[in-house]
Design a protein around this motif. Sequence first.
Motif, PDB file in Angstrom:
ATOM      1  N   ASP A 405       0.846  -1.200   0.000  1.00 55.82           N
ATOM      2  CA  ASP A 405       0.000   0.000   0.000  1.00 55.82           C
ATOM      3  C   ASP A 405       0.880   1.248   0.000  1.00 55.82           C
ATOM      4  N   PRO A 406       0.773   2.111  -1.013  1.00 60.08           N
ATOM      5  CA  PRO A 406       1.676   3.276  -1.098  1.00 60.08           C
ATOM      6  C   PRO A 406       1.435   4.327  -0.025  1.00 60.08           C
ATOM      7  N   LEU A 407       0.220   4.396   0.540  1.00 62.77           N
ATOM      8  CA  LEU A 407      -0.056   5.394   1.559  1.00 62.77           C
ATOM      9  C   LEU A 407      -0.881   4.767   2.678  1.00 62.77           C
ATOM     10  N   ILE A 408      -0.352   4.866   3.889  1.00 62.44           N
ATOM     11  CA  ILE A 408      -1.010   4.326   5.078  1.00 62.44           C
ATOM     12  C   ILE A 408      -1.146   5.467   6.079  1.00 62.44           C
ATOM     13  N   TYR A 409      -2.302   5.571   6.713  1.00 64.56           N
ATOM     14  CA  TYR A 409      -2.539   6.709   7.595  1.00 64.56           C
ATOM     15  C   TYR A 409      -3.218   6.260   8.881  1.00 64.56           C
ATOM     16  N   LYS A 410      -3.195   7.168   9.860  1.00 62.36           N
ATOM     17  CA  LYS A 410      -3.879   6.916  11.125  1.00 62.36           C
ATOM     18  C   LYS A 410      -4.226   8.258  11.759  1.00 62.36           C
ATOM     19  N   THR A 411      -5.380   8.321  12.385  1.00 60.82           N
ATOM     20  CA  THR A 411      -5.773   9.512  13.130  1.00 60.82           C
ATOM     21  C   THR A 411      -6.595   9.094  14.334  1.00 60.82           C
ATOM     22  N   ALA A 412      -6.469   9.844  15.414  1.00 60.97           N
ATOM     23  CA  ALA A 412      -7.254   9.585  16.622  1.00 60.97           C
ATOM     24  C   ALA A 412      -8.554  10.378  16.629  1.00 60.97           C
ATOM     25  N   ASP A 413      -8.735  11.242  15.637  1.00 61.45           N
ATOM     26  CA  ASP A 413      -9.933  12.065  15.522  1.00 61.45           C
ATOM     27  C   ASP A 413     -11.046  11.225  14.883  1.00 61.45           C
ATOM     28  N   GLU A 414     -12.064  10.855  15.669  1.00 54.83           N
ATOM     29  CA  GLU A 414     -13.103   9.963  15.184  1.00 54.83           C
ATOM     30  C   GLU A 414     -13.863  10.553  14.008  1.00 54.83           C
ATOM     31  N   ALA A 415     -14.119  11.855  14.030  1.00 56.67           N
ATOM     32  CA  ALA A 415     -14.809  12.492  12.898  1.00 56.67           C
ATOM     33  C   ALA A 415     -13.970  12.387  11.635  1.00 56.67           C
ATOM     34  N   LEU A 416     -12.663  12.586  11.775  1.00 52.12           N
ATOM     35  CA  LEU A 416     -11.764  12.490  10.628  1.00 52.12           C
ATOM     36  C   LEU A 416     -11.660  11.051  10.128  1.00 52.12           C
ATOM     37  N   VAL A 417     -11.725  10.090  11.043  1.00 51.47           N
ATOM     38  CA  VAL A 417     -11.704   8.675  10.649  1.00 51.47           C
ATOM     39  C   VAL A 417     -12.846   8.385   9.678  1.00 51.47           C
ATOM     40  N   ARG A 418     -14.033   8.855  10.012  1.00 54.28           N
ATOM     41  CA  ARG A 418     -15.202   8.600   9.155  1.00 54.28           C
ATOM     42  C   ARG A 418     -15.072   9.318   7.820  1.00 54.28           C
ATOM     43  N   ILE A 419     -14.572  10.528   7.846  1.00 55.09           N
ATOM     44  CA  ILE A 419     -14.437  11.306   6.606  1.00 55.09           C
ATOM     45  C   ILE A 419     -13.430  10.672   5.661  1.00 55.09           C
ATOM     46  N   LEU A 420     -12.284  10.271   6.201  1.00 58.92           N
ATOM     47  CA  LEU A 420     -11.195   9.764   5.362  1.00 58.92           C
ATOM     48  C   LEU A 420     -11.433   8.349   4.852  1.00 58.92           C
ATOM     49  N   ALA A 421     -12.495   7.707   5.320  1.00 57.82           N
ATOM     50  CA  ALA A 421     -12.851   6.397   4.772  1.00 57.82           C
ATOM     51  C   ALA A 421     -13.375   6.519   3.346  1.00 57.82           C
ATOM     52  N   ASP A 422     -13.718   7.736   2.930  1.00 53.94           N
ATOM     53  CA  ASP A 422     -14.197   8.005   1.577  1.00 53.94           C
ATOM     54  C   ASP A 422     -13.028   8.504   0.731  1.00 53.94           C
ATOM     55  N   GLU A 423     -12.746   7.826  -0.368  1.00 51.75           N
ATOM     56  CA  GLU A 423     -11.604   8.227  -1.205  1.00 51.75           C
ATOM     57  C   GLU A 423     -11.754   9.633  -1.751  1.00 51.75           C
ATOM     58  N   ASN A 424     -12.994  10.111  -1.916  1.00 52.46           N
ATOM     59  CA  ASN A 424     -13.212  11.454  -2.455  1.00 52.46           C
ATOM     60  C   ASN A 424     -12.839  12.550  -1.470  1.00 52.46           C
ATOM     61  N   ALA A 425     -12.584  12.176  -0.215  1.00 51.31           N
ATOM     62  CA  ALA A 425     -12.170  13.164   0.778  1.00 51.31           C
ATOM     63  C   ALA A 425     -10.688  13.492   0.666  1.00 51.31           C
ATOM     64  N   TRP A 426      -9.950  12.711  -0.122  1.00 51.19           N
ATOM     65  CA  TRP A 426      -8.507  12.876  -0.239  1.00 51.19           C
ATOM     66  C   TRP A 426      -8.130  13.608  -1.530  1.00 51.19           C
ATOM     67  N   TYR A 427      -6.984  14.282  -1.473  1.00 53.15           N
ATOM     68  CA  TYR A 427      -6.284  14.699  -2.682  1.00 53.15           C
ATOM     69  C   TYR A 427      -4.859  14.174  -2.509  1.00 53.15           C
ATOM     70  N   ALA A 428      -4.717  12.869  -2.693  1.00 57.82           N
ATOM     71  CA  ALA A 428      -3.450  12.200  -2.381  1.00 57.82           C
ATOM     72  C   ALA A 428      -2.570  12.103  -3.621  1.00 57.82           C
ATOM     73  N   SER A 429      -1.267  12.306  -3.418  1.00 63.55           N
ATOM     74  CA  SER A 429      -0.304  12.298  -4.516  1.00 63.55           C
ATOM     75  C   SER A 429       1.092  12.070  -3.943  1.00 63.55           C
ATOM     76  N   PRO A 430       2.126  12.007  -4.792  1.00 62.21           N
ATOM     77  CA  PRO A 430       3.495  11.898  -4.264  1.00 62.21           C
ATOM     78  C   PRO A 430       3.923  13.087  -3.411  1.00 62.21           C
ATOM     79  N   PHE A 431       3.117  14.146  -3.378  1.00 60.44           N
ATOM     80  CA  PHE A 431       3.415  15.277  -2.507  1.00 60.44           C
ATOM     81  C   PHE A 431       3.170  14.917  -1.042  1.00 60.44           C
ATOM     82  N   ASP A 432       2.381  13.878  -0.800  1.00 62.61           N
ATOM     83  CA  ASP A 432       2.098  13.450   0.567  1.00 62.61           C
ATOM     84  C   ASP A 432       3.257  12.622   1.122  1.00 62.61           C
TER      85      ASP A 432
END
Length: 439
Positions: A405-432
């Motif tokens: 997996d090229p990008l692995i993440y973790k957050t303790a913010d429960e609201a952010l956990v739910r949001i980031l489960a949707d791929e459309n919430a990201w703008y992920a690229s090699p800049f990350d």
Amino acid sequence: MPQMFREEFAFRLKKRSRLGIGWQMREHTRFQTMTRAKYHAADILLWLLKSRQRPAARQAGSADFHKDVPIPAKQREVRFSDFESVARLKERGGLAKDSRENWCRLWKQNPALAVGKSQLSMGWVLETAQGIVGYQGNVPLLYQFGGRTLVAATAAGLVIEPAYRARCIVLLASFYRQRDVDLFVTTHTSASAASQLKALRAKALAQHDYDKVLFWVLDAHQFSKALAAKFGLGSGMAAVGTLGSPVLRADALRRGPRSRRTNRFGVREIEVKDIGDEFEALWQRKLTETPRLFADRSPASLRWHFTLPGSSSTVAVLCCHRFERLVGYAIVLHTIDRETGMRRSMLADILVEQDDPSVTETLLEAVYSNAVASGDYLFEVIGLPRHIRQILMRWNPYVRKYPTDPLIYKTADEALVRILADENAWYASPFDGDATLMP
């Protein structure tokens, strides 16, 4: 069977006939495959690239690491005085050479340092009486989401001597135990480290095709030679590579952008140091669009991110204007492999106002042209949102799957956990993360 293969096969068969019919059949099959390679050499070369297997020479290089029973090691935070020891450890582990100037950039000149609530650690080391045997760097970054500034940490440069690999999860756990961090991001790590990150409840990016690397061969002959050197191929397979380059060249001509709109909106190239006010204006307009998680792209962050002291890489910043207003930019990273001489271009970042498809395609074509003009053998695109990848898929790229997996993440913010489960919430690229951050 060609004469050179037939003679070599007969010699091997005579020499090893005592090994039995099973070995003979295996050798016969292998040389039949080599014969077919005359016509399918391009497929073999591309398969090697997709496999991402390391050549035997590189594997042997890791033998410098200690293999004896490990002596006790203690963990502590990284200090600036550790640079030389960490640099030697990273070199033994096959990582890119680092510099003191880069350490100052990461942990003294970092724009995120002025925003964080507390001073984040530089990372952690495992240390024995004989020196440092393990290292995990920790670089603070800034992210933006829905008008909120997030402090993120990215893991960088994980390397551990084989005798201490069992302690890897201890270093990773220290990374996740940091306070005052909203988001943890790890990019392009090994498969074993990725599995341990997931054991610590980190998650892979939800975008289903993020692990598929798109690439185009720009110089088939030089690409074949560099790939043969990378995998330590002998003279027989080197000959296959020579035979394969015309086949690969013909196939590569069918790929890439079909049109050329580079000058439609006025694309020009600038240097990283010239990123200024118009980039800030574009960035602020971008933040008012549909909320997505963005790594901070303010001019200060862009200049800091793409200024790589001690690196042989070069960076091109391509700007697209409409009616004299910056409406998008793309950044290309050019690298040269120190062992094989492979010249590679990567789309390091792209940002377009309102995701305008015409501007996006114009910039992508300009990036491709820049890679060709720079004499690179290969152009790669890793990650990026779906609307950008859909344009690139029309260019008929080669595709290989990243080994983990090229990008692995973790957050303790429960609201952010739910949001980031949707791929459309990201703008992920090699800049990350550290994908384009390190030399």
